[in-house]
Design an enzyme around this catalytic site. Structure first.
Site, PDB file in Angstrom:
ATOM      1  N   SER A 296       0.868  -1.182  -0.084  1.00 38.94           N
ATOM      2  CA  SER A 296       0.094   0.068  -0.074  1.00 38.94           C
ATOM      3  C   SER A 296       0.788   1.369   0.095  1.00 38.94           C
ATOM      4  CB  SER A 296      -0.978   0.000   1.200  1.00 38.94           C
ATOM      5  OG  SER A 296      -1.691   1.235   1.367  1.00 38.94           O
ATOM      6  N   LYS A 351      -4.308  -7.058   3.758  1.00 39.51           N
ATOM      7  CA  LYS A 351      -4.401  -5.875   2.701  1.00 39.51           C
ATOM      8  C   LYS A 351      -5.762  -5.513   2.288  1.00 39.51           C
ATOM      9  CE  LYS A 351      -2.795  -2.628  -0.250  1.00 39.51           C
ATOM     10  NZ  LYS A 351      -3.792  -2.533  -1.340  1.00 39.51           N
ATOM     11  N   HIS A 354      -7.485  -3.366   4.953  1.00 44.85           N
ATOM     12  CA  HIS A 354      -6.787  -1.890   4.885  1.00 44.85           C
ATOM     13  C   HIS A 354      -7.410  -1.353   3.722  1.00 44.85           C
ATOM     14  CE1 HIS A 354      -4.201   0.873   2.527  1.00 44.85           C
ATOM     15  NE2 HIS A 354      -3.705   1.060   3.793  1.00 44.85           N
ATOM     16  N   ASN A 355      -7.704  -1.714   2.586  1.00 44.03           N
ATOM     17  CA  ASN A 355      -8.475  -1.163   1.505  1.00 44.03           C
ATOM     18  C   ASN A 355      -9.944  -0.921   1.850  1.00 44.03           C
ATOM     19  OD1 ASN A 355      -6.164  -1.312   0.143  1.00 44.03           O
ATOM     20  ND2 ASN A 355      -7.169  -2.388  -1.682  1.00 44.03           N
ATOM     21  N   GLU A 358      -9.941   1.972   4.130  1.00 46.12           N
ATOM     22  CA  GLU A 358      -9.605   3.138   3.153  1.00 46.12           C
ATOM     23  C   GLU A 358     -10.920   3.667   2.537  1.00 46.12           C
ATOM     24  OE1 GLU A 358      -7.583   3.139  -1.119  1.00 46.12           O
ATOM     25  OE2 GLU A 358      -6.319   2.310   0.520  1.00 46.12           O
ATOM     26  N   TYR A 359     -11.745   2.524   1.927  1.00 46.10           N
ATOM     27  CA  TYR A 359     -13.079   2.784   1.328  1.00 46.10           C
ATOM     28  C   TYR A 359     -13.915   3.850   2.446  1.00 46.10           C
ATOM     29  CZ  TYR A 359     -12.936  -0.071  -2.738  1.00 46.10           C
ATOM     30  OH  TYR A 359     -12.667  -0.612  -3.881  1.00 46.10           O
TER      31      TYR A 359
END
Length: 636
Positions: A296, A351, A354-355, A358-359
């Site tokens: 990332s 990961k 994590h995303n 993030e969204y």
């Protein structure tokens, strides 16, 4: 014949420096020298008496060797056997540029070396001094490392394989991220082979041009797959930077004919964690190692230092971990934002989450901006100033870039106003939602953010519906009256969003027996990655002391209790004024559901039992005991 290069064979006494050094010199057709021959007489007497040398004793010796190394390189090159146990000794001997000296570190377990020394005759080094050497040894992070618990012939074959200009790592796929990571690795001193396919008139000379454009770095470029694989040191390490999905399987299939036992493939893309689990199992049957490593940080992070989340066999991480840690970002203590996450698909699952977080954070910023812009009628510059003020406390990368976005002009107009309001999602957000459903974990904010992107993509339908319904949004609220409530609502939503993401990690860790360390995951997310923030830094300590649900921690309970009223107020005002705030609403609903003792689920259980005889538990009975009721009384 390889000339004008000095090879320093180092290691503790008994590692075989002299034997291997002589064999290597013969292979390379250059002279061999033993550093012990350059010790002053006083040093030799001390060692023969079993007295360990001190740094002062070594000063003259190292100075003489430095002069000799320069002479040898200037004439014909040489192989030098030298213990060089400490980094400061090696720095003193590094009198030539890095490409003129190669360090070869011979090593093995203590017992292996001790047995070797015990079997030697006529050497002044005493076995009892070995322990002090191991205590003094500072492992080099560079050079060629060879385990000497094998025959001299095998050792020489391994060394020769690595000195023939073989690259330490290969990178497959020169897209934006691939190029940035390759430059990152090469700039850290690693020799890198890069590969990109060649397709006439579509992808032409990608690798060749990349190497040419970065001539100052150690690159070898290939568009022939066999040549690319053969250019790598054995056992080989190959980092894939290709699109997730079937492409990864196709690439693995193409690579397999050229790979050998214990070669390692690292998938650095956003692959689904179940695909990673499957690929590792399939390749293990072929004696090929496989790791899934989430990366990332975007293009800039990949170039300057990303956050890296590797998962897979732990012995594979021990082999490639030093490279990944070297190219990773650094946390506030200087430690790499890279750690071994866990077995099989753990790296890609982390990961994915994590995303997902993030969204949620991106949608939260978008909702806040939109509400401020069109409900309070604040100007973009005002909102930028407000976000900048907030970020002095929050230190959020996403909020920071949003300030820049709100100030970017094009032909005197705000660029943001000319960007189509239809967002996309690559899959990781949706995968998070699917994983939460499978694991039975609520994922309100992240799922809401995914669905918000999906509905934003229905641009034409939304435009038609807006005309059909003609619903108006209300304006006129004063930003100064609301900004305090907005800030508290923002912070509450962000905390809930993070809590939801980490709760999903906890559930997956239990289900798959990954033993995820939430504190370490938070730590590697404090720099390099997209969701880095002050909150993430705080979570490192919070999860270190308390691995359970974030919203149950004392400090968080206090914060959320203080922010709760503002969150509900902002959500209520937004909906009443006709503005959708899906992530804020989801956070409010999650918080209310999470903190209420009596939920509405008893009605659901009664309904399920009524139409499907699914049974239910009772408050006045022990948990785990189930009952069924005949709800409809038959008429007599």
């Amino acid at each position: 014949m390889i000339q004008k290069h000095v090879y320093i064979v180092m290691g503790v006494s008994g590692a075989g420096k002299t034997t291997i050094g002589k064999l290597l010199a013969k292979q390379l057709e250059i002279p061999f020298f033993d550093a012990d021959d350059f010790h002053p007489v006083e040093n030799v007497k001390k060692m023969e008496s079993g007295v360990a040398l001190k740094d002062d004793d070594r000063e003259e010796w190292l100075e003489n060797l430095s002069i000799k190394i320069t002479e040898w390189q200037g004439k014909y090159g040489a192989v030098l056997a030298c213990s060089a146990l400490k980094e400061k000794y090696r720095k003193q001997l590094q009198v030539l540029p890095q490409d003129h000296i190669t360090w070869i570190f011979l090593h093995s377990d203590y017992e292996v070396i001790r047995a070797r020394i015990a079997g030697r005759e006529g050497h002044y080094f005493k076995p009892e001094l070995l322990q002090s050497q191991y205590e003094s040894l500072e492992l080099p992070s560079y050079g060629i490392h060879v385990d000497v618990d094998q025959s001299p012939e095998q050792i020489i074959d391994e060394i020769m394989e690595k000195v023939k200009n073989k690259a330490e790592i290969g990178l497959f796929g020169l897209g934006v991220m691939g190029q940035s990571l390759a430059i990152n690795m090469a700039s850290k001193g690693y020799s890198v082979s890069v590969y990109n396919r060649h397709i006439d008139k579509i992808e032409v000379d990608i690798a060749k041009n990349f190497v040419s454009e970065n001539a100052g770095l150690k690159f070898q470029g290939y568009d022939n797959l066999k040549a690319f694989v053969e250019s790598l040191e054995k056992p080989r390490n190959i980092l894939l930077m290709v699109n997730a999905g079937k492409v990864v399987d196709f690439v693995i299939e193409d690579l397999l004919p050229y790979l050998e036992k214990n070669d390692l493939i690292i998938d650095g893309g956003n692959s689904h964690y179940k695909d990673t689990i499957r690929r590792e199992k399939d390749l293990k049957k072929k004696n090929i190692l496989f790791m899934g490593a989430g990366v990332s940080g975007g293009e800039e992070g990949a170039r300057k230092g990303p956050s890296i989340m590797p998962g897979g066999p732990e012995n594979s991480y021990k082999r490639v971990g030093p490279i990944l840690e070297k190219i990773a970002a650094r946390d506030k203590t200087g430690e790499p934002c890279c750690t071994y996450v866990g077995p099989d698909g753990a790296g890609h699952f982390v990961k994915m989450v994590h995303n997902g977080i993030e969204y949620g954070e991106m949608q939260l910023i978008a909702e806040t901006y939109h509400l401020l812009r069109f409900h309070t009628s604040a100007k973009p510059d005002e909102i930028a100033d407000l976000f900048e003020e907030w970020n002095r406390e929050l230190q959020s990368y996403l909020l920071e870039i949003s300030v820049d976005i709100l100030r970017k002009k094009e032909n005197g107009e705000l660029l943001l106003d000319n960007i189509l309001d239809a967002a996309k999602q690559k899959g990781t957000g949706g995968w998070s939602t699917n994983a939460a459903l499978e694991l039975g974990v609520p994922l309100d904010t992240i799922s809401a953010a995914v669905m918000a992107r999906n509905i934003s993509g229905m641009k034409e339908q939304r435009a038609a519906a807006a005309k059909l319904y003609d619903l108006k949004t209300s304006e006129g609220e004063n930003i100064n009256e609301l900004k305090s409530a907005f800030f508290e609502a923002y912070k509450a939503t962000s905390i809930v969003n993070h809590a939801i993401g980490f709760d999903l990690l906890t559930a997956a860790s239990k289900e798959y027996h990954w033993n995820l360390n939430l504190s370490e995951i938070a730590r590697i997310w404090t720099n390099g990655c997209i969701i880095r923030s002050k909150l993430m830094e705080d979570l490192v300590a919070k999860f270190n002391n308390y691995q359970q649900h974030l919203l149950m921690q004392e400090e968080i309970v206090l914060e959320i209790s203080n922010f709760r009223t503002s969150l509900l107020k902002v959500v209520g005002k937004a909906l009443e004024a006709g503005f959708p705030v899906p992530v804020m609403s989801a956070a409010a609903n999650y918080l209310l559901s999470f903190t209420v003792e009596q939920s509405s689920a008893n009605m659901i259980q009664a309904q399920r039992d009524y139409f499907g005889a699914h049974t239910y538990e009772r408050k006045d009975k022990a948990r785990g005991e189930f009952f069924h009721t005949q709800w409809l009384q038959e008429e007599k």
